[in-house]
Motif scaffolding. Structure first.
Motif, PDB file in Angstrom:
ATOM      1  N   LYS A 175       6.996  -0.762   1.066  1.00 32.74           N
ATOM      2  CA  LYS A 175       6.572  -1.383   2.167  1.00 32.74           C
ATOM      3  C   LYS A 175       5.370  -1.061   2.940  1.00 32.74           C
ATOM      4  O   LYS A 175       4.755  -1.552   3.667  1.00 32.74           O
ATOM      5  N   ASP A 176       4.967   0.042   2.187  1.00 35.90           N
ATOM      6  CA  ASP A 176       3.688   0.557   2.869  1.00 35.90           C
ATOM      7  C   ASP A 176       2.440  -0.488   2.475  1.00 35.90           C
ATOM      8  O   ASP A 176       2.393  -0.808   1.261  1.00 35.90           O
ATOM      9  N   GLU A 177       1.319  -0.712   3.327  1.00 29.14           N
ATOM     10  CA  GLU A 177       0.320  -1.591   3.038  1.00 29.14           C
ATOM     11  C   GLU A 177      -0.367  -1.198   2.012  1.00 29.14           C
ATOM     12  O   GLU A 177      -0.749  -1.978   1.245  1.00 29.14           O
ATOM     13  N   ILE A 178      -0.704   0.124   1.832  1.00 28.13           N
ATOM     14  CA  ILE A 178      -1.713   0.522   0.790  1.00 28.13           C
ATOM     15  C   ILE A 178      -1.013   0.439  -0.563  1.00 28.13           C
ATOM     16  O   ILE A 178      -1.561  -0.044  -1.559  1.00 28.13           O
ATOM     17  N   LEU A 179       0.394   1.150  -0.679  1.00 30.58           N
ATOM     18  CA  LEU A 179       0.878   1.125  -1.999  1.00 30.58           C
ATOM     19  C   LEU A 179       1.164  -0.161  -2.598  1.00 30.58           C
ATOM     20  O   LEU A 179       1.174  -0.591  -3.638  1.00 30.58           O
ATOM     21  N   CYS A 180       1.574  -1.133  -1.344  1.00 29.89           N
ATOM     22  CA  CYS A 180       2.057  -2.427  -1.951  1.00 29.89           C
ATOM     23  C   CYS A 180       0.873  -3.300  -2.412  1.00 29.89           C
ATOM     24  O   CYS A 180       0.982  -3.986  -3.245  1.00 29.89           O
ATOM     25  N   ASN A 181      -0.485  -3.103  -1.750  1.00 28.67           N
ATOM     26  CA  ASN A 181      -1.635  -3.639  -2.289  1.00 28.67           C
ATOM     27  C   ASN A 181      -1.763  -3.180  -3.631  1.00 28.67           C
ATOM     28  O   ASN A 181      -2.281  -3.982  -4.564  1.00 28.67           O
ATOM     29  N   PHE A 182      -1.894  -2.116  -4.028  1.00 32.76           N
ATOM     30  CA  PHE A 182      -1.856  -1.252  -5.175  1.00 32.76           C
ATOM     31  C   PHE A 182      -1.172  -1.903  -6.423  1.00 32.76           C
ATOM     32  O   PHE A 182      -1.542  -2.252  -7.304  1.00 32.76           O
ATOM     33  N   TRP A 183       0.048  -2.021  -5.707  1.00 33.29           N
ATOM     34  CA  TRP A 183       1.138  -2.748  -6.777  1.00 33.29           C
ATOM     35  C   TRP A 183       0.884  -4.095  -7.269  1.00 33.29           C
ATOM     36  O   TRP A 183       0.837  -4.478  -8.338  1.00 33.29           O
ATOM     37  N   ARG A 184       0.512  -5.017  -6.047  1.00 34.58           N
ATOM     38  CA  ARG A 184       0.167  -6.166  -6.447  1.00 34.58           C
ATOM     39  C   ARG A 184      -1.096  -6.478  -7.329  1.00 34.58           C
ATOM     40  O   ARG A 184      -1.083  -7.052  -8.180  1.00 34.58           O
ATOM     41  N   ARG A 185      -1.956  -5.361  -7.078  1.00 35.67           N
ATOM     42  CA  ARG A 185      -3.296  -5.507  -7.969  1.00 35.67           C
ATOM     43  C   ARG A 185      -2.963  -5.355  -9.510  1.00 35.67           C
ATOM     44  O   ARG A 185      -3.517  -5.741 -10.191  1.00 35.67           O
ATOM     45  N   TYR A 186      -2.105  -4.140  -9.633  1.00 30.74           N
ATOM     46  CA  TYR A 186      -1.386  -3.755 -10.934  1.00 30.74           C
ATOM     47  C   TYR A 186      -0.886  -5.131 -11.518  1.00 30.74           C
ATOM     48  O   TYR A 186      -1.134  -5.494 -12.695  1.00 30.74           O
ATOM     49  N   LEU A 232       5.234   7.835  -9.811  1.00 30.18           N
ATOM     50  CA  LEU A 232       4.643   8.927  -9.342  1.00 30.18           C
ATOM     51  C   LEU A 232       3.149   8.951  -9.021  1.00 30.18           C
ATOM     52  O   LEU A 232       2.479   9.392  -8.112  1.00 30.18           O
ATOM     53  N   SER A 233       2.449   8.568 -10.166  1.00 27.24           N
ATOM     54  CA  SER A 233       1.111   8.330 -10.104  1.00 27.24           C
ATOM     55  C   SER A 233       0.701   7.318  -9.135  1.00 27.24           C
ATOM     56  O   SER A 233      -0.324   7.342  -8.410  1.00 27.24           O
ATOM     57  N   PHE A 234       1.375   5.986  -9.045  1.00 34.61           N
ATOM     58  CA  PHE A 234       1.218   5.254  -7.951  1.00 34.61           C
ATOM     59  C   PHE A 234       1.311   5.943  -6.665  1.00 34.61           C
ATOM     60  O   PHE A 234       0.354   5.756  -5.686  1.00 34.61           O
ATOM     61  N   CYS A 235       2.275   6.593  -6.292  1.00 30.11           N
ATOM     62  CA  CYS A 235       2.716   7.335  -5.116  1.00 30.11           C
ATOM     63  C   CYS A 235       1.480   8.180  -4.756  1.00 30.11           C
ATOM     64  O   CYS A 235       1.043   8.232  -3.688  1.00 30.11           O
ATOM     65  N   TYR A 236       0.922   9.080  -5.703  1.00 25.47           N
ATOM     66  CA  TYR A 236      -0.059  10.079  -5.411  1.00 25.47           C
ATOM     67  C   TYR A 236      -1.272   9.285  -5.286  1.00 25.47           C
ATOM     68  O   TYR A 236      -2.146   9.840  -4.297  1.00 25.47           O
ATOM     69  N   MET A 237      -1.612   8.256  -5.788  1.00 28.07           N
ATOM     70  CA  MET A 237      -2.731   7.685  -5.788  1.00 28.07           C
ATOM     71  C   MET A 237      -3.045   6.730  -4.280  1.00 28.07           C
ATOM     72  O   MET A 237      -3.846   7.054  -3.611  1.00 28.07           O
ATOM     73  N   ALA A 238      -1.539   6.412  -3.760  1.00 28.34           N
ATOM     74  CA  ALA A 238      -1.676   6.036  -2.172  1.00 28.34           C
ATOM     75  C   ALA A 238      -1.838   7.127  -1.437  1.00 28.34           C
ATOM     76  O   ALA A 238      -2.641   7.215  -0.299  1.00 28.34           O
ATOM     77  N   LEU A 239      -1.172   8.449  -1.703  1.00 27.90           N
ATOM     78  CA  LEU A 239      -1.273   9.553  -0.730  1.00 27.90           C
ATOM     79  C   LEU A 239      -2.764   9.832  -0.841  1.00 27.90           C
ATOM     80  O   LEU A 239      -3.268  10.408   0.248  1.00 27.90           O
ATOM     81  N   GLU A 264       0.145  17.479 -15.314  1.00 25.65           N
ATOM     82  CA  GLU A 264      -1.363  16.823 -16.134  1.00 25.65           C
ATOM     83  C   GLU A 264      -0.709  15.319 -16.316  1.00 25.65           C
ATOM     84  O   GLU A 264      -1.665  14.478 -16.402  1.00 25.65           O
ATOM     85  N   GLU A 265       0.201  14.979 -16.773  1.00 23.35           N
ATOM     86  CA  GLU A 265       0.714  13.745 -17.185  1.00 23.35           C
ATOM     87  C   GLU A 265       0.478  12.600 -15.952  1.00 23.35           C
ATOM     88  O   GLU A 265      -0.052  11.743 -16.187  1.00 23.35           O
ATOM     89  N   VAL A 266       1.107  13.144 -14.793  1.00 24.35           N
ATOM     90  CA  VAL A 266       1.055  12.176 -13.757  1.00 24.35           C
ATOM     91  C   VAL A 266      -0.170  12.077 -13.106  1.00 24.35           C
ATOM     92  O   VAL A 266      -0.673  10.967 -12.939  1.00 24.35           O
ATOM     93  N   TYR A 267      -1.059  13.265 -13.265  1.00 21.38           N
ATOM     94  CA  TYR A 267      -2.450  13.335 -12.688  1.00 21.38           C
ATOM     95  C   TYR A 267      -3.300  12.435 -13.679  1.00 21.38           C
ATOM     96  O   TYR A 267      -4.136  11.332 -13.070  1.00 21.38           O
ATOM     97  N   ASN A 268      -3.422  12.507 -15.006  1.00 25.57           N
ATOM     98  CA  ASN A 268      -3.841  11.742 -15.649  1.00 25.57           C
ATOM     99  C   ASN A 268      -3.730  10.214 -15.621  1.00 25.57           C
ATOM    100  O   ASN A 268      -4.723   9.267 -15.736  1.00 25.57           O
ATOM    101  N   LYS A 269      -2.456  10.035 -15.571  1.00 28.29           N
ATOM    102  CA  LYS A 269      -1.990   8.528 -15.388  1.00 28.29           C
ATOM    103  C   LYS A 269      -2.727   7.890 -14.050  1.00 28.29           C
ATOM    104  O   LYS A 269      -3.049   6.755 -13.987  1.00 28.29           O
ATOM    105  N   MET A 270      -2.580   8.810 -13.143  1.00 25.77           N
ATOM    106  CA  MET A 270      -3.267   8.352 -11.794  1.00 25.77           C
ATOM    107  C   MET A 270      -4.663   7.949 -11.971  1.00 25.77           C
ATOM    108  O   MET A 270      -5.243   6.844 -11.554  1.00 25.77           O
ATOM    109  N   VAL A 271      -5.635   8.820 -12.720  1.00 26.65           N
ATOM    110  CA  VAL A 271      -6.695   8.492 -12.943  1.00 26.65           C
ATOM    111  C   VAL A 271      -7.217   7.241 -13.806  1.00 26.65           C
ATOM    112  O   VAL A 271      -8.109   6.457 -13.402  1.00 26.65           O
TER     113      VAL A 271
END
Length: 490
Positions: A2-13, A110-117, A170-177
């Motif tokens: 429901k967060d505005e940033i994370l939801c927009n990231f998800w829609r873009r994905y 988790l990569s999605f969450c960290y990217m939004a954070l 490392e896996e979560v970070y590299n996926k976020m990048v």
């Protein structure tokens, strides 16, 4: 979500991967779709044969007895195909294909969450996020037990949401990048000196948690300033810029502290103990109450080692006892329901009996999440807190400024690797390095829940090597002339 940033990231994905918010040619077959593509896009309204084909490639379970609301919208399906075998594109997500790396999975979540954070510059590092996951504060293991009744999992979807391994940094970070570059995101908001993720702020936090003197922050500040690691252009993530180094903020802060400890104490299993004796002699000659107690590496080592051993043992025991099965068991048919419930009750009874025999008491509830794992109070009278201790015992005054007595620094490698070929800039083996150095790496690896080699590699990186060329007493050598492991130079 429901967060505005994370939801927009998800829609873009969903749009970039053509799973939703896109137009798709009618009658497009499954063979023309990638792993990320699926017929779950309701806007595109795929034809019924395509949907039946999706259902036919999913694994079916004839014992599943439940209502499937999606079946009514599909219409009649063949008797050989179970409409409750899972989501329409479940078989695509569990299919392994090395070329398609950005499939949705629990680590990708988790990569999605960290990217939004990171975009919001929230005061939470990736290591904290993963620690909260392991401690159970964030639904990750058996997350489906938190789903509402209408979101029951069946068939192949269970393989997507059933996680039986700890998340890897490392896996979560590299996926976020990769994810940020895939979404074509613009430059992230600048990481400035007043941001929690700035090295100066994180160094202060980790110095407090590692029970080190507050005065060390002045030295970490000098290192960050001299190496230009505190500039916004260096710290801010710019997706798609392959030439820019991707900064792991928590690992970088820990590496800076390790570099400072090497500059002041050398950490060669010899010199730091001599400095402790020297500081002890200075403390005897010091006037009482002047500048506070002098910091001694030897005393700090004994206190931290005792605490670290206890906490590490406790962590290892918790991981060994972790039950991967969820408290709310899954049953796929009415016939198996009673058998699974009886088996679950038997397991709980055995656990209670063994707990009573061993004398272990289950915690009443999960403690609240905390940013600090180790806490040290200056009010303790046992002398276990070193925050207010002074570094004057290991410093000397030159031209009105306090400088380090130590003039040596060892570079701990004989060859730098090609990061593009093997993925690492410098390799780490415990037996090749002093025990004091390994102990410091072990302390911060415990705090960050990562491997010591990650901190070693980050501290060895080229920006820290620039410091050695300008630090007083260090020789200006090129990359080929670096001394071997364990050696040092003046």
């Amino acid at each position: 979500m429901k967060d505005e940033i994370l939801c927009n990231f998800w829609r873009r994905y969903l749009q970039k991967s053509q799973q939703a918010y896109c137009n798709r040619p009618a009658g497009e077959t499954i063979k023309a779709l990638s792993v990320c593509d699926s017929s779950t896009d309701m806007d595109s309204e795929p034809e019924q044969p395509s949907l039946l084909h999706f259902l036919s490639v999913s694994e079916s379970d004839g014992d599943l007895q439940t209502d499937c609301s999606y079946a009514s919208s599909v219409g009649k399906v063949s008797e050989s195909t179970s409409v409750c075998s899972g989501s329409v594109d479940g078989s695509l997500y569990v299919r392994k294909n090395r070329k398609e790396k950005l499939r949705m999975s629990m680590p990708m979540t988790l990569s999605f969450c960290y990217m939004a954070l990171l975009w919001l510059k929230e005061p939470m590092t990736l290591s904290e996020l993963l620690r909260f996951v392991v401690e159970g504060h964030i639904p990750y293991f058996n997350a489906y037990q938190h789903f509402p009744e209408k979101m029951k999992l069946y068939g192949l979807d269970l393989r997507i949401f059933c996680v039986e391994s700890w998340p890897v940094y490392e896996e979560v970070y590299n996926k976020m990048v990769e994810l940020a570059a895939f979404l074509d995101l613009p430059r992230f908001p600048d990481i400035t000196d007043n941001c929690f993720l700035h090295p100066d702020v994180l160094c202060m936090k980790y110095l407090m948690e590692a029970n080190l003197p507050d005065e060390l922050h002045n030295w970490t500040y000098r290192v960050v300033k001299k190496t230009s690691m505190g500039e916004a252009d260096f710290l801010t993530l710019t997706p798609g810029n392959k030439s820019a180094r991707k900064v792991k903020y928590d690992v970088l802060a820990a590496a800076v502290i390790v570099v400072v400890l090497k500059l002041l104490f050398l950490l060669d299993d010899h010199y730091e103990w001599l400095l402790s004796d020297f500081s002890s002699e200075r403390k005897k000659n010091n006037k009482e109450g002047e500048g506070g107690p002098y910091f001694e590496f030897k005393k700090w080592y004994k206190v931290i080692k005792c605490t670290l051993d206890v906490e590490q043992k406790k962590l290892d025991e918790e991981k060994a006892k972790y039950l991967w099965k969820c408290e709310k068991p899954l049953f796929y048919s009415v016939k198996k329901k009673s058998k699974i419930l009886r088996r679950r009750q038997m397991v709980e009874n055995l656990q209670n009996q063994f707990g009573k025999l061993s004398g272990s008491v289950r915690p009443a509830g999960r403690p609240n999440p905390s940013s600090f794992q180790l806490s040290w109070s200056e009010e303790n009278t046992d002398g276990s807190c070193f925050h207010g201790h002074s570094l004057k015992g290991i410093l000397q005054e030159k031209h009105g400024l306090l400088t380090a007595i130590n003039t040596d620094y060892w570079l701990c490698t004989d060859k730098l690797c090609n990061e593009k070929l093997c993925g690492h800039l410098a390799h780490y083996r415990e037996e090749d390095f002093p025990k004091s150095y390994h102990f410091v790496l072990r302390l911060f690896s415990f705090l960050l829940r990562i491997q010591p080699s990650s901190i070693h590699e980050e501290g060895y990186w080229s920006h820290c090597l620039k410091l050695l060329c300008s630090w007083p007493g260090c020789v200006r050598e090129d990359m080929k002339g670096m001394p071997r492991c364990g050696s040092r130079h003046r």
